[in-house]
Design an enzyme around this catalytic site. Structure first.
Site, PDB file in Angstrom:
ATOM      1  N   GLU A  41       6.697   8.107  20.555  1.00 19.32           N
ATOM      2  CA  GLU A  41       7.993   8.670  20.142  1.00 19.32           C
ATOM      3  C   GLU A  41       8.665   7.694  19.192  1.00 19.32           C
ATOM      4  O   GLU A  41       8.381   6.501  19.224  1.00 19.32           O
ATOM      5  CB  GLU A  41       8.908   8.840  21.370  1.00 19.32           C
ATOM      6  N   LYS A  50      11.762   5.406  18.154  1.00 15.82           N
ATOM      7  CA  LYS A  50      12.826   4.721  18.881  1.00 15.82           C
ATOM      8  C   LYS A  50      14.100   4.940  18.067  1.00 15.82           C
ATOM      9  O   LYS A  50      14.281   4.361  17.000  1.00 15.82           O
ATOM     10  CB  LYS A  50      12.502   3.233  19.011  1.00 15.82           C
ATOM     11  N   ASP A  79      17.835   4.765  16.880  1.00 16.27           N
ATOM     12  CA  ASP A  79      18.727   3.611  16.913  1.00 16.27           C
ATOM     13  C   ASP A  79      20.170   4.056  17.093  1.00 16.27           C
ATOM     14  O   ASP A  79      20.930   4.192  16.138  1.00 16.27           O
ATOM     15  CB  ASP A  79      18.553   2.822  15.608  1.00 16.27           C
ATOM     16  N   TYR A  99      14.826  12.013  25.514  1.00 15.56           N
ATOM     17  CA  TYR A  99      13.488  11.434  25.622  1.00 15.56           C
ATOM     18  C   TYR A  99      13.035  11.166  27.060  1.00 15.56           C
ATOM     19  O   TYR A  99      12.064  10.465  27.284  1.00 15.56           O
ATOM     20  CB  TYR A  99      13.383  10.161  24.791  1.00 15.56           C
ATOM     21  N   LYS A 123       8.560  -2.674  17.589  1.00 15.94           N
ATOM     22  CA  LYS A 123       9.685  -2.740  16.641  1.00 15.94           C
ATOM     23  C   LYS A 123       9.173  -2.858  15.209  1.00 15.94           C
ATOM     24  O   LYS A 123       8.306  -3.684  14.923  1.00 15.94           O
ATOM     25  CB  LYS A 123      10.573  -3.957  16.964  1.00 15.94           C
ATOM     26  N   CYS A 148      43.979 -12.093  -7.221  1.00 18.38           N
ATOM     27  CA  CYS A 148      43.501 -10.728  -7.426  1.00 18.38           C
ATOM     28  C   CYS A 148      42.899 -10.577  -8.828  1.00 18.38           C
ATOM     29  O   CYS A 148      43.552 -10.924  -9.816  1.00 18.38           O
ATOM     30  CB  CYS A 148      44.654  -9.744  -7.234  1.00 18.38           C
ATOM     31  N   CYS A 180      45.404  -8.047 -10.797  1.00 18.97           N
ATOM     32  CA  CYS A 180      46.802  -8.315 -11.147  1.00 18.97           C
ATOM     33  C   CYS A 180      47.174  -9.796 -11.063  1.00 18.97           C
ATOM     34  O   CYS A 180      48.302 -10.168 -11.369  1.00 18.97           O
ATOM     35  CB  CYS A 180      47.734  -7.480 -10.264  1.00 18.97           C
ATOM     36  N   CYS A 196      44.975  -8.256  -1.561  1.00 14.95           N
ATOM     37  CA  CYS A 196      45.976  -8.500  -2.586  1.00 14.95           C
ATOM     38  C   CYS A 196      47.272  -7.886  -2.047  1.00 14.95           C
ATOM     39  O   CYS A 196      47.327  -6.683  -1.794  1.00 14.95           O
ATOM     40  CB  CYS A 196      45.567  -7.833  -3.895  1.00 14.95           C
ATOM     41  N   CYS A 230      49.902  -3.552  -8.237  1.00 13.21           N
ATOM     42  CA  CYS A 230      48.505  -3.843  -8.585  1.00 13.21           C
ATOM     43  C   CYS A 230      47.813  -2.535  -9.001  1.00 13.21           C
ATOM     44  O   CYS A 230      47.698  -1.612  -8.195  1.00 13.21           O
ATOM     45  CB  CYS A 230      47.826  -4.489  -7.379  1.00 13.21           C
TER      46      CYS A 230
HETATM   47  S1  IVH Z   1      12.619   5.437  26.808  1.00 19.90           S
HETATM   48  C1  IVH Z   1      13.140   3.107  30.901  1.00 19.90           C
HETATM   49  N1  IVH Z   1      12.462   6.503  24.457  1.00 19.90           N
HETATM   50  O1  IVH Z   1      15.790   2.153  23.475  1.00 19.90           O
HETATM   51  C2  IVH Z   1      13.528   3.029  29.492  1.00 19.90           C
HETATM   52  N2  IVH Z   1      14.128   4.845  24.812  1.00 19.90           N
HETATM   53  O2  IVH Z   1      15.235  -0.620  24.311  1.00 19.90           O
HETATM   54  C3  IVH Z   1      13.458   4.355  28.920  1.00 19.90           C
HETATM   55  N3  IVH Z   1      15.541   4.423  22.877  1.00 19.90           N
HETATM   56  O3  IVH Z   1      17.998   2.012  26.175  1.00 19.90           O
HETATM   57  C4  IVH Z   1      13.735   4.337  27.509  1.00 19.90           C
HETATM   58  N4  IVH Z   1      14.595   5.890  21.547  1.00 19.90           N
HETATM   59  O4  IVH Z   1      18.506   3.697  24.375  1.00 19.90           O
HETATM   60  C5  IVH Z   1      13.110   5.608  25.222  1.00 19.90           C
HETATM   61  N5  IVH Z   1      12.208   7.575  22.424  1.00 19.90           N
HETATM   62  C6  IVH Z   1      12.859   6.701  23.187  1.00 19.90           C
HETATM   63  C7  IVH Z   1      13.950   5.940  22.722  1.00 19.90           C
HETATM   64  C8  IVH Z   1      14.554   5.013  23.567  1.00 19.90           C
HETATM   65  C9  IVH Z   1      15.553   4.987  21.662  1.00 19.90           C
HETATM   66  C10 IVH Z   1      16.468   3.365  23.305  1.00 19.90           C
HETATM   67  C11 IVH Z   1      17.132   3.625  24.628  1.00 19.90           C
HETATM   68  C12 IVH Z   1      16.868   2.444  25.493  1.00 19.90           C
HETATM   69  C13 IVH Z   1      16.428   1.424  24.490  1.00 19.90           C
HETATM   70  C14 IVH Z   1      15.465   0.463  25.148  1.00 19.90           C
END
Ligand code: IVH
Length: 669
Positions: A116, A118, A120, A228, A315, A409, A412, A427, A433
């Site tokens: 999946e 991740k 942000d 998720y 990551k 500034c 001005c 400023c 200005c």
């Molecule tokens: S599973 C038991 N799946 O990443 C932990 N987390 O670093 C289950 N996050 O706090 C997390 N996308 O907020 C999972 N596809 C994804 C995710 C995801 C983002 C975040 C989540 C978690 C953090 C962990």
């Protein structure tokens, strides 16, 4: 249309069903089947019916999406299942180790992984009972989090009522609330406009928004949600993949990027694909999450104190380019805030050519010790606005001087100031200005302010640069003869400008208050202030203590209002606006009775018979006065459900009676 009791209820239910389905088509499937106009028509019909028949109130109605104006304080809630984090990996090597460990512990059983993205943003736990959202809680410390249900109800990709009937009677859905790039850009532009510092990235913006005290603000910020993970006591499925496919059918938004694979090589392929393609996504991802698919196997592998041992995050490395810093410009915003901007030798980064990057403020420049001619590292901050994250000091010429931050500034020449707690220099010459004046005029005519749509930014610039307008009040003395000689302006365009200027005289006081551009007074704050003070003259006369009594007005805003009215030039502009006929006071409610004459009433909580706004009008129509906070002068509090605990305490302490809505309505009948 007059409907019988049964018909009303049926129509309300029907509308809720249609609108829920359409929300799902639009926000989850990305595939609307009716036009926005048709949607709004249906939503308005539902709003009207709900206002007329409050007995059919439902907290999960699609109308809850717009957010009510109830102020809230968050309650702490314990998680049924702790919210853990994930172990991070950064290399193929580490993933191989993860895979070998699982292979070994599962003694040769076949393994499938779910890959999946991740996302942000900020983690959320969504609790459903009998197919209805009952609670939304932030991660907090993993054991307890904040109850942000009111805010999450406004996030349109979170289903309030589930589809189908094969969901567990009680379960939790975990997911990520995030802010897509478009919303992030819009929000930061708005914040910079009112002199608030912008959010550093969409993640902070999403987290900050979820902790907002006013769900109406949350509703406007365009948050979205991917889920998720399903958590419940008796799993009706064997695997995570099946659970999420089912969740899709119930109306949850599951990313199409999710993929079930049977080998580590496929995991690597997935990572390689998204490492480049993530640049095309409309939101941020900072990695890939790899999860063991089978629930029985997950259970066998178990958890550490902090994270599951059956899942891991990979990551992404931030995409980075190296280029030369050519020069630094200093821009002056409408509020006088100075933003240093780096001019770079053009370089390709994540699919676009970058020529300029924000340097944020003096501190950032000092921190990086950045100098003209340096080779600098550029990354996409929040994956959108490029930012300079470092300098290759090895490539620096021996004799280059440190970059000196400007003291005056650039527009001005006024000595800049830096206020405590603010990152930026300002400023202070607000009234003379040029870029600040021009910025204020552009803000004044903008859609959410006076909406003078005949005029565009370019024309304003032209008018200003030619000395035809010097401030916002000059817009109201514009004549056709002033306009026609300007480049590209014909008779018709000139007339259109004059028409839209006179049309703006109808703009209500609350928006005028936003339009005149008092620093830190944004759209919502202006509404609250206008409601509390009713006119520009009372605002001008208000003491600091009185200002602080107004909802959403804290020290910073109060000081800014005081200093605005302290300036003679602002006072003159206001007098000229008044002469032009701009609304400088709120329209009075038509008083129908004097039953509440002399009474000061505070409204707090959630109501079933009428909305809060309707109660405000009812009070005013009966000669009463609304106050926003409880004091010894309050006659009584009209108290609904879920009234904030601190307000309740204050009322009891001061001996102010609490009256519920039925008592209140019978008082008037
Ligand atoms: S599973 C038991 N799946 O990443 C932990 N987390 O670093 C289950 N996050 O706090 C997390 N996308 O907020 C999972 N596809 C994804 C995710 C995801 C983002 C975040 C989540 C978690 C953090 C962990």
């Amino acid at each position: 249309m007059d409907l019988s009791m049964n018909q009303q209820e049926q129509r309300i239910r029907e509308l809720r069903e249609i609108l829920n389905k359409q929300n799902y088509n639009y926000y989850v499937l990305n595939n609307p089947s009716i036009s926005d106009y048709e949607f709004d028509q249906l939503l308005n019909e539902l709003k009207e019916l709900e206002a007329r028949y409050p007995e059919y109130y439902d907290e999960n109605s699609p109308t809850a999406r717009v957010g009510s104006d109830i102020q809230q304080e968050f309650e702490q809630v314990e998680h049924t299942y702790p919210m853990l984090s994930l172990g991070n990996t950064y290399s193929q090597e580490e993933l191989r180790e993860f895979d070998s460990r699982l292979q070994k512990e599962l003694a040769g059983e076949s393994i499938q992984y779910d890959c999946e993205l991740k996302f942000d943003g900020t983690a959320i736990s969504l609790v459903y009972r009998d197919g209805r959202l009952i609670q939304a809680v932030t991660r907090g410390d993993g054991t307890r989090g904040d109850d942000v249900t009111m805010n999450v109800r406004t996030v349109k990709s979170v289903p309030l009522v589930l589809q189908g009937n094969d969901y567990p009677p009680f379960f939790e859905m975990r997911g990520e609330i995030y802010m897509p790039h478009v919303s992030f850009k819009r929000l930061n532009a708005e914040r910079e406009e009112i002199g608030e510092s912008p959010f550093a990235n969409p993640r902070n913006a999403a987290a900050g928004t979820l902790k907002q005290q006013n769900p109406q603000i949350v509703a406007h910020r365009g948050l979205e949600c991917f889920v998720y993970g399903l958590y419940c006591d008796d799993f009706p499925f064997d695997s995570h993949y099946e659970a999420l496919q089912k969740a899709k059918e119930w109306g949850f938004r599951v990313s199409d990027a999710m993929k079930r694979v049977s080998s580590l090589n496929e995991v690597f392929e997935y990572i390689a694909y998204w490492n480049t393609h993530r640049a095309t996504l409309p939101y941020d991802t900072d990695g890939v999450v790899i999860k063991l698919d089978n629930y029985r196997q997950q259970e066998q592998i178990g958890f550490t104190a902090k994270a599951p041992r059956w899942a891991v995050a990979y990551k992404f490395k931030a995409e980075r380019a190296v280029t030369r810093l050519k020069s630094v410009d200093f821009q002056v915003g409408r509020t006088g805030a100075i933003t240093p901007v780096a001019n770079l030798e053009p370089v390709r980064l994540a699919g676009t050519i970058v020529k300029r990057a924000s340097l944020h403020n003096a501190e950032q420049i000092a921190l990086l010790d950045i100098r003209i001619g340096d080779m600098v590292y550029v990354e996409k901050g929040g994956e959108i606005i490029p930012k300079i994250t470092g300098v290759d000091y090895n490539q620096r010429d021996l004799f280059v001087q440190p970059l000196e931050y400007i003291t005056h500034c650039p527009a001005c020449g006024t000595l800049l100031v830096k206020e405590e707690g603010e990152a930026k220099h300002y400023c202070p010459n607000a009234t003379h200005c040029p870029p600040q004046i021009l910025g204020r005029i552009i803000h004044f005519i903008s859609r959410k302010a006076m909406n003078i749509d005949g005029l565009g930014e370019e024309t304003v610039e032209l008018l200003y640069n030619n000395g035809i307008i010097k401030d916002i009040a000059d817009l109201y003395t514009l004549k056709k003869e002033d306009l026609i000689p300007l480049e590209r302006l014909g008779d018709r365009s000139a007339q259109r400008i004059l028409d839209s200027v006179s049309e703006s005289l109808k703009v209500p006081f609350s928006r005028v208050l936003f339009a005149i551009g008092i620093r830190y007074v944004g759209e919502t704050t202006a509404k609250k202030i206008a409601h509390a003070v009713q006119s520009i003259d009372s605002l001008r006369q208000a003491t600091k203590e009185e200002l602080l009594e107004i909802d959403e007005v804290g020290e910073k805003i109060a000081n800014s209002i005081l200093s605005f009215f302290h300036d003679e030039i602002n006072l003159q502009i206001i007098e000229r606006l008044r002469k032009a006929g701009v609304s400088l006071e709120a329209k009075k409610a038509i008083v129908k009775s004097e039953k509440l004459f002399g009474k000061t009433i505070v409204i707090s909580g959630v109501f079933t018979q009428h909305s809060r706004e309707e109660y405000k009008t009812i009070v005013e129509e009966n000669g009463g006065r609304i106050a926003t906070s409880i004091s010894s002068k309050t006659t009584f509090v009209l108290a609904g459900e879920n009234m904030g605990p601190s307000k309740k305490e204050k009322a009891i302490k001061l001996g102010v009676p609490l009256i519920d809505e039925l008592q209140f309505l019978s008082m008037l009948s």
